[in-house]
Design an enzyme around this catalytic site. Structure first.
Site, PDB file in Angstrom:
ATOM      1  N   SER A 123      19.323   6.729 -13.516  1.00 55.96           N
ATOM      2  CA  SER A 123      20.108   5.622 -12.995  1.00 55.96           C
ATOM      3  C   SER A 123      20.041   5.624 -11.472  1.00 55.96           C
ATOM      4  O   SER A 123      19.933   6.679 -10.852  1.00 55.96           O
ATOM      5  CB  SER A 123      21.574   5.738 -13.438  1.00 55.96           C
ATOM      6  OG  SER A 123      22.332   4.657 -12.936  1.00 55.96           O
ATOM      7  N   LYS A 173      22.031   7.643 -21.388  1.00 57.16           N
ATOM      8  CA  LYS A 173      21.624   6.569 -20.461  1.00 57.16           C
ATOM      9  C   LYS A 173      21.808   5.202 -21.117  1.00 57.16           C
ATOM     10  O   LYS A 173      22.204   4.233 -20.466  1.00 57.16           O
ATOM     11  CB  LYS A 173      20.170   6.764 -20.033  1.00 57.16           C
ATOM     12  CG  LYS A 173      19.616   5.642 -19.133  1.00 57.16           C
ATOM     13  CD  LYS A 173      20.441   5.444 -17.868  1.00 57.16           C
ATOM     14  CE  LYS A 173      19.705   4.649 -16.808  1.00 57.16           C
ATOM     15  NZ  LYS A 173      19.215   3.336 -17.235  1.00 57.16           N
ATOM     16  N   HIS A 176      25.404   4.447 -20.839  1.00 58.11           N
ATOM     17  CA  HIS A 176      25.636   4.120 -19.433  1.00 58.11           C
ATOM     18  C   HIS A 176      25.325   2.651 -19.169  1.00 58.11           C
ATOM     19  O   HIS A 176      26.104   1.926 -18.538  1.00 58.11           O
ATOM     20  CB  HIS A 176      24.754   5.025 -18.558  1.00 58.11           C
ATOM     21  CG  HIS A 176      24.524   4.546 -17.159  1.00 58.11           C
ATOM     22  ND1 HIS A 176      23.633   3.523 -16.856  1.00 58.11           N
ATOM     23  CD2 HIS A 176      25.042   4.956 -15.976  1.00 58.11           C
ATOM     24  CE1 HIS A 176      23.633   3.327 -15.553  1.00 58.11           C
ATOM     25  NE2 HIS A 176      24.478   4.174 -14.995  1.00 58.11           N
ATOM     26  N   ASN A 177      24.180   2.188 -19.674  1.00 60.02           N
ATOM     27  CA  ASN A 177      23.808   0.796 -19.441  1.00 60.02           C
ATOM     28  C   ASN A 177      24.703  -0.170 -20.206  1.00 60.02           C
ATOM     29  O   ASN A 177      24.976  -1.276 -19.738  1.00 60.02           O
ATOM     30  CB  ASN A 177      22.343   0.583 -19.811  1.00 60.02           C
ATOM     31  CG  ASN A 177      21.399   1.125 -18.755  1.00 60.02           C
ATOM     32  OD1 ASN A 177      21.731   2.060 -18.032  1.00 60.02           O
ATOM     33  ND2 ASN A 177      20.213   0.556 -18.658  1.00 60.02           N
ATOM     34  N   GLU A 180      27.644  -0.479 -18.120  1.00 63.58           N
ATOM     35  CA  GLU A 180      27.239  -1.312 -16.980  1.00 63.58           C
ATOM     36  C   GLU A 180      27.317  -2.795 -17.345  1.00 63.58           C
ATOM     37  O   GLU A 180      27.763  -3.626 -16.536  1.00 63.58           O
ATOM     38  CB  GLU A 180      25.814  -0.919 -16.597  1.00 63.58           C
ATOM     39  CG  GLU A 180      25.172  -1.719 -15.495  1.00 63.58           C
ATOM     40  CD  GLU A 180      23.706  -1.344 -15.371  1.00 63.58           C
ATOM     41  OE1 GLU A 180      22.853  -2.183 -15.716  1.00 63.58           O
ATOM     42  OE2 GLU A 180      23.410  -0.202 -14.951  1.00 63.58           O
TER      43      GLU A 180
END
Length: 301
Positions: A123, A173, A176-177, A180
């Site tokens: 990231s 990840k 995480h996105n 986001e």
């Protein structure tokens, strides 16, 4: 540390420069030649075939090769070509946005050949790749420990860690996105509300104030402020069709398979899909933010 590096796109090339800044030796390969010549000028050793890259690392006790290519078939194609050139004990790192299930399969397949596979979610966008990223690593813990000094040099302070077995790096990840997606959608909705109010609020000024001491102070708000300064409050040159690159969708699919609700992430994904049918101002903000942190096109492609 000396490593081989495959893939010199906007993330990979910047990461090679970052490695060189930290006195690592890099042997770099890319399908097109120009990026290889550019990193050679910065101090990397260029390789013009996989055989040349691996042969340059032959005297190392353990070869380390970092792959930074688009997720999916390109990763499998690289692995198919380089695996026969590697020895037992060598390490392959996938730093792209691969689906975690694919990384789990690759971990198992390479383990059968005695090769260690580490999946690293990255990231921070091109700027982070160049000056300090955030990385989440999955795979064998003892191999992560070997790579930890390398990750420390590539990341901001405390911006890296071991998150679990093979596939966990790309799973974390992915989530995480997904988070986001929700954060960006909330920002887009909030600023759209302010824009459509009866007040003459300067959106750039609002973003500046929000980003100095408020509860929602963040890099995303700072990037929005910078975007307003560059493109103006109406964002006329920015597409209102917000793209989705897969990770938010994968997060929703995984949660549904587990019977979990992820309402905010799912709503954010649906909002992006709607914006592709009917471009809107919220889509413009998301497109702008994706451009600011990831270098994605302002045209929504």
């Amino acid at each position: 540390m000396k490593i081989g590096y495959i893939g010199l796109g906007k993330m990979g090339q910047n990461m090679v420069y970052n490695l060189l800044d930290h006195n690592h030796e890099v042997v770099a390969y890319n399908r097109s030649l120009e990026p290889v010549k550019e990193v050679e000028q910065a101090g990397a050793e260029g390789a013009y075939s996989y055989e040349e890259l691996v042969n340059t690392l032959r005297n190392l006790e353990r070869k380390i090769i970092w792959i930074m290519v688009p997720a999916g078939d390109p990763v499998d194609a690289v692995l198919e070509d380089i695996t026969p050139l590697l020895n037992e004990g060598d390490i392959v790192i996938d730093g792209g946005n691969s689906r975690f299930t694919s990384s789990m399969e690759r971990h198992t397949q390479l383990k059968e050949k005695g090769i260690h596979f580490i999946d690293v979610g990255v990231s921070g966008g091109p700027s982070g790749a160049r000056h300090g990223a955030c990385m989440m690593a999955g795979g064998e813990k003892e191999i992560y420990d070997v790579l930890a000094p390398l990750l420390a040099d590539l990341c901001v302070e405390n911006g890296y860690g071991y998150v679990g077995e093979g596939g966990a790096g790309h799973f974390v990840k992915m989530v995480h996105n997904g988070i986001e997606y929700g954060m960006m959608q909330a920002i887009a909705e909030g600023f759209d509300v302010i824009r459509q109010s009866d007040f003459s609020s300067d959106l750039e000024e609002v973003a500046k104030v929000y980003n100095n001491g408020s509860v929602i102070e963040s890099r995303l708000i700072r990037w929005l402020k910078d975007g307003y300064k560059e493109f103006g409050p109406d964002l006329e040159s920015v597409s209102g069709a917000a793209e989705e690159s897969g990770e938010g969708r994968w997060t929703v699919e995984w949660a549904k398979d587990k019977g979990m609700s992820v309402d905010v992430i799912e709503d954010a994904l649906d909002a992006r899909l709607r914006s592709q049918e009917q471009p809107n101002y919220q889509g413009k903000i998301i497109t702008l933010l994706r451009h600011q942190f990831g270098g994605h096109s302002l045209n929504g492609q």
